[in-house]
Each structure stands twice: as C-alpha cells, then as structure tokens.
Design a protein around this motif. Structure first.
Motif, PDB file in Angstrom:
ATOM      1  N   GLY A 118       1.804   4.590  -2.625  1.00 18.17           N
ATOM      2  CA  GLY A 118       3.039   4.254  -3.323  1.00 18.17           C
ATOM      3  C   GLY A 118       4.161   3.854  -2.385  1.00 18.17           C
ATOM      4  O   GLY A 118       4.127   4.106  -1.175  1.00 18.17           O
ATOM      5  N   PRO A 119       5.207   3.224  -2.929  1.00 18.28           N
ATOM      6  CA  PRO A 119       6.289   2.675  -2.094  1.00 18.28           C
ATOM      7  C   PRO A 119       7.057   3.722  -1.295  1.00 18.28           C
ATOM      8  O   PRO A 119       7.477   3.442  -0.174  1.00 18.28           O
ATOM      9  CB  PRO A 119       7.193   1.963  -3.109  1.00 18.28           C
ATOM     10  N   ASP A 120       7.250   4.910  -1.836  1.00 16.00           N
ATOM     11  CA  ASP A 120       7.984   5.936  -1.088  1.00 16.00           C
ATOM     12  C   ASP A 120       7.213   6.364   0.151  1.00 16.00           C
ATOM     13  O   ASP A 120       7.786   6.526   1.243  1.00 16.00           O
ATOM     14  CB  ASP A 120       8.269   7.144  -1.979  1.00 16.00           C
ATOM     15  N   ASP A 121       5.896   6.557   0.021  1.00 16.58           N
ATOM     16  CA  ASP A 121       5.091   6.949   1.175  1.00 16.58           C
ATOM     17  C   ASP A 121       4.978   5.821   2.185  1.00 16.58           C
ATOM     18  O   ASP A 121       4.955   6.062   3.404  1.00 16.58           O
ATOM     19  CB  ASP A 121       3.700   7.383   0.722  1.00 16.58           C
ATOM     20  N   VAL A 122       4.889   4.586   1.717  1.00 13.96           N
ATOM     21  CA  VAL A 122       4.868   3.447   2.635  1.00 13.96           C
ATOM     22  C   VAL A 122       6.159   3.408   3.446  1.00 13.96           C
ATOM     23  O   VAL A 122       6.147   3.201   4.669  1.00 13.96           O
ATOM     24  CB  VAL A 122       4.668   2.125   1.870  1.00 13.96           C
ATOM     25  N   ALA A 123       7.289   3.631   2.763  1.00 16.75           N
ATOM     26  CA  ALA A 123       8.575   3.636   3.467  1.00 16.75           C
ATOM     27  C   ALA A 123       8.647   4.784   4.468  1.00 16.75           C
ATOM     28  O   ALA A 123       9.188   4.623   5.570  1.00 16.75           O
ATOM     29  CB  ALA A 123       9.712   3.733   2.454  1.00 16.75           C
ATOM     30  N   ASP A 124       8.096   5.944   4.111  1.00 21.70           N
ATOM     31  CA  ASP A 124       8.150   7.110   4.999  1.00 21.70           C
ATOM     32  C   ASP A 124       7.370   6.885   6.292  1.00 21.70           C
ATOM     33  O   ASP A 124       7.812   7.284   7.374  1.00 21.70           O
ATOM     34  CB  ASP A 124       7.607   8.349   4.283  1.00 21.70           C
ATOM     35  N   ILE A 125       6.186   6.281   6.173  1.00 16.06           N
ATOM     36  CA  ILE A 125       5.349   6.137   7.372  1.00 16.06           C
ATOM     37  C   ILE A 125       5.587   4.821   8.097  1.00 16.06           C
ATOM     38  O   ILE A 125       5.134   4.654   9.236  1.00 16.06           O
ATOM     39  CB  ILE A 125       3.852   6.267   7.023  1.00 16.06           C
ATOM     40  N   GLY A 126       6.290   3.903   7.444  1.00 19.61           N
ATOM     41  CA  GLY A 126       6.569   2.622   8.068  1.00 19.61           C
ATOM     42  C   GLY A 126       5.604   1.547   7.618  1.00 19.61           C
ATOM     43  O   GLY A 126       4.385   1.721   7.711  1.00 19.61           O
ATOM     44  N   LEU A 127       6.146   0.433   7.158  1.00 16.18           N
ATOM     45  CA  LEU A 127       5.311  -0.638   6.623  1.00 16.18           C
ATOM     46  C   LEU A 127       4.369  -1.202   7.688  1.00 16.18           C
ATOM     47  O   LEU A 127       3.193  -1.464   7.416  1.00 16.18           O
ATOM     48  CB  LEU A 127       6.193  -1.750   6.046  1.00 16.18           C
ATOM     49  N   THR A 128       4.863  -1.352   8.899  1.00 19.30           N
ATOM     50  CA  THR A 128       4.032  -1.931   9.962  1.00 19.30           C
ATOM     51  C   THR A 128       2.814  -1.055  10.243  1.00 19.30           C
ATOM     52  O   THR A 128       1.682  -1.546  10.341  1.00 19.30           O
ATOM     53  CB  THR A 128       4.852  -2.111  11.242  1.00 19.30           C
ATOM     54  N   HIS A 129       3.056   0.237  10.356  1.00 12.97           N
ATOM     55  CA  HIS A 129       1.940   1.157  10.615  1.00 12.97           C
ATOM     56  C   HIS A 129       0.963   1.172   9.444  1.00 12.97           C
ATOM     57  O   HIS A 129      -0.265   1.148   9.644  1.00 12.97           O
ATOM     58  CB  HIS A 129       2.492   2.560  10.859  1.00 12.97           C
TER      59      HIS A 129
END
Length: 466
Positions: free
Chosen positions: A403-414
């Motif tokens: 989900g978008p919140d977890d993507v934002a937390d870990i970083g889109l590039t990673h």
C-alpha cells in the motif's frame, strides 16, 4: 456417530413450541438453562445433561442449509440445533423427538433425514460427573474431545463457545470425525491453530490428523502423534493416497487501515473485492455459521463499534452460483481501525479464475480503501471451499501489493528495486503510489522463494524497524 439433530422450520420456535419439544422425555426429566439462558438442557433423573437445545437462529441467506447440511431449504427459515450426549444411549432418540415435535408444530424438515420422531423417550440416566455436559464427549486435564458426524463441520455459535471455554481453561480442542467429513473454512482455520486438532477415525490406521496426516494415538489424555522407533511421526496412507483435484481456489488476503471517525463504514473494501471478482456483493454476513444475515456494511460496522476496543471476528458468504467465503477481523489500533480480510473463491475444472482483475482490484483498494498489503495466491483444492481429510497442495503466490503508506515509509526507490526478477507496477497517484508485484501465474512453487526475498528486501529498508 451422529450426535446432532437440527430442526429447520419456516416459523420461529416460540416458547410453547419449545415446551412441547422438551416434553419429549416425559415428566421425569428436569430442565436447566446454560450459557446465560441461550441454551436449554434436558437432564436425566440422576442429573446428567442429556440434550442441549440451542437458541433458534433466523437464517436469511440462501443455500446455507445446502452448503452445510446438504438440505436445500428456502429462506427465511429457523435453524434450531439440538445436541445429544454420547454417554446415554437414549439421548440421540430424545434429540430426534425434540426436533420432530418442533416440525409437527411448525412445519419444515429435520436433519439428518429420518431422525425426527414425536414419541416420548424413556430415559434412565446415571448421575453426571462434575463436568458433565452434552457439548463435551471426553474431558481430560489437557483436552476437550468432541465427536461430530455431519457433512461439514462448521464454526457454529456453539462450537465458538466451546472453543472460548476450552481456551480459557488452558485445554486443547480436538474434534473427532469419520473420514467422509469435511471442514468449512472457518472451522479449518480454528483446528489448524495449536494446540487444537482435527482427528479422523480411519478403519485402516485407527486415527490420524486430518490436516497433517500424522497417525495419532490416545496418549496421556489426548490424541498425539504415534512416533516410530526413531522418534518420527508417520503419515496415514488414507491421507496421502489421493488424486489431486482439478478444481482451484483463488485466495485474496489483504489488510486495510482507516482513521477511526464516526463516518467510517467497514466492509466496503470486502464488497469491492467481491464485486470485482464475482460481479455481485456478498450474500450475507454473521459472526458464526450458518451465516444468517443479509449483507449490510452498516450493520457489521455497528457491531464492531459496539464491541470496540475488543476485536470483532466476522464471516461472509457469497451467492450459490459462485462459491465464495471470507473471514474478517476488525481491530482497533492506536492509529485507527484495521480490517484483516481473507476472501476465498472456488472454481470448477473448466473455470478460469479472474487473475487479470487482481491488479485493477489492488489499485482500487489502494486508492480508495486504505490498502496496506494484499497477497493473492492460487491452489488446487475443492471448489466448494471445504477441506477433506486428505493431502492438499499449498497455495502458490500470484502477486503481492504494498500500500501507499508503506511504500512512502520505506522509500519508493528502495521498494521499486527488489533483488529478484520482479518489476512492480505503480498504482494510484504518482505522488504517493502503491506497488503491485507480479510473482507468477499461481502454478510454480518458486514463487514462494521470490516472495520471501521480496519481503526480506522490504523489511530491510533503511530507517525502518519492522
């Protein structure tokens, strides 16, 4: 081994109808209440509980009697469950007479067919032990054993109550069945949890575990694996010697997170998934089986709100033309409300699961319904969603969505660069996207290894503690 008799009536069993049923044992039996009055017990001269009559349940969801009992009954109808003690030979006939009298007054049918009578049953019972109750067939310091013989063992309100009492007492729940019995999805989930067990009575090996196949023996007051001289369990031949099914199940497991405000309506994410994959909303919902209430996100939200901060466990079922079943756990957290949902759909040999719709569903859930994670998998198993006591293939991952919140937390590039040959699809707005990772077509076991590497990569993101 039949111990349960069920009256399925078009009219509600009112007080007078229940009294007429309770007189099936004549004036010599006593009547007692249990479970805060939700259960009525007929007790013999010595005080032993012989029969328990559960509170009638109004079933408004089509085909629930067909799904669980093999009896097609038009809705709405009342489901009145009567359970007989195994300790007294007359108890089963007494249960049949209770149901037969209800049918005589209210119409309807009795399961199993032919069990209903209307005569008075003479009972001569011995005094009850301290823990005597018809819900339990064997009680030891470590284990509660229940004998069940019905087409599908379901997670009924009665079984849920037994499970709670068993767990509170620190005991294991073991359900013993003949080899032709199957489990519903909620019952399977319950019996797969340690220390509970599904014990199958087999003419070849005696007893074996219906989910693992381990040969069992009664040891020190419980069913436990019979070990070889090398200390290893053996697998029953009846469990392993089966032809793999050609039917399939599609499993969509996902979590959603929502702010806890007065406008929140739960169940909408499940309904969107159901409509996307079947073309219709769920047929019904409830807290146990049979699933008895017409589908209503507003009503299930009210129930979860009333039970908060305690978690709420719910089930939902689909229409008869498309086998579908979901379990849902609503949890109040420090940051909001979480829905933990597992939707399973069944497909026949010549049907194709709608895998092409999964990515679209993931995008909708991520954009509009607070998706946290979603794992989709496919397995070869019965399309009616029941579990037989045979070896079944494990589910194989098809895709994973972050989900978008977890993507934002870990970083889109990673998140976009896992160390596997998987390239995710970006879903939702570019400013805060979700990522959908394809893992295969749901047939190659290597997808599990890919998923493990992917999740390890996500958890190892810099600056995160997971």
């Amino acid at each position: 081994m039949t111990k349960d008799v069920i009256a399925l009536t078009p009219k509600m069993p009112d007080t007078w109808a229940l009294l007429a049923g309770l007189y099936a044992g004549g004036p010599g039996l006593d009547v007692a209440a249990a479970a805060d009055g939700a259960v009525i017990q007929l007790c013999g001269p010595g005080g032993r509980p012989l029969v328990s009559v559960e509170a009638p349940v109004l079933v408004q969801v089509p085909a629930e009697a067909l799904r669980l009992l093999g009896s097609d009954v038009p809705v709405p109808f009342w489901w009145t469950e009567v359970r007989a003690s195994t300790a007294v030979p007359e108890a089963e006939r007494l249960a049949g007479s209770v149901c037969g009298r209800l049918n005589a007054l209210l119409g309807g049918i009795t399961w199993p067919p032919g069990a209903a009578t209307t005569g008075v049953v003479d009972v001569s019972a011995v005094p009850a032990p301290a823990d005597g109750q018809p819900a339990v067939d064997v009680l030891t310091d470590s284990t509660v054993v229940i004998l069940i013989d019905r087409p599908v063992v379901a997670l009924t309100s009665w079984l849920s109550d037994v499970l709670r009492a068993t767990s509170s007492a620190g005991r294991a729940l073991q359900i013993v069945t003949p080899p032709h019995i199957r489990l519903s999805l909620p019952a399977r989930t319950t019996l797969a949890q340690v220390p509970n067990r599904w014990v199958v009575q087999d003419p070849g090996c005696g007893y074996y575990d219906g989910l693992s196949g381990a040969v069992l023996r009664w040891q020190n007051g419980t069913f436990a694996p019979a070990l070889t001289a090398n200390g290893k369990p053996t697998v029953a031949e009846a469990f392993a010697d089966v032809i793999p099914p050609t039917e399939r199940q599609l499993i969509v497991a996902f979590r959603t997170l929502h702010p806890a405000d007065e406008h929140l309506v739960l169940g909408r994410a499940l309904e969107i998934a159901w409509r996307t994959l079947t073309g219709a909303a769920p047929a019904g919902w409830g807290t146990a089986e049979p699933v008895n209430l017409p589908w209503s996100p507003r009503q299930l939200t009210d129930l979860a709100r009333d039970r908060a901060p305690e978690p709420t466990h719910l089930v939902a079922v689909g229409h008869p033309d498309r086998p579908a079943f979901a379990t849902m756990r609503v949890i109040r957290t420090a940051t909001g409300v979480e829905e933990d949902i597992k939707l399973t759909l069944g497909y026949g040999e010549h049907e194709t699961p709608p895998l092409e719709a999964i990515e679209h569903l993931a995008g909708t859930l991520a954009t509009d319904h607070g998706l946290a994670t979603m794992l989709t998998s496919l397995r070869r198993a019965r399309h009616d969603l029941t579990t037989p006591p045979h070896l079944e293939a494990p589910p194989i991952p098809h895709s994973f969505t972050l989900g978008p919140d977890d993507v934002a937390d870990i970083g889109l590039t990673h998140a976009r660069r896992p160390p596997v040959n998987v390239r995710p699809t970006q879903l939702g707005p570019a400013a805060k996207p979700a990522l959908h990772y394809p893992l295969g077509d749901g047939t190659a076991l290597e997808a599990w290894t890919t998923l493990q590497h992917l999740t390890a990569h996500i958890k190892a993101a810099p600056g995160t503690a997971r």
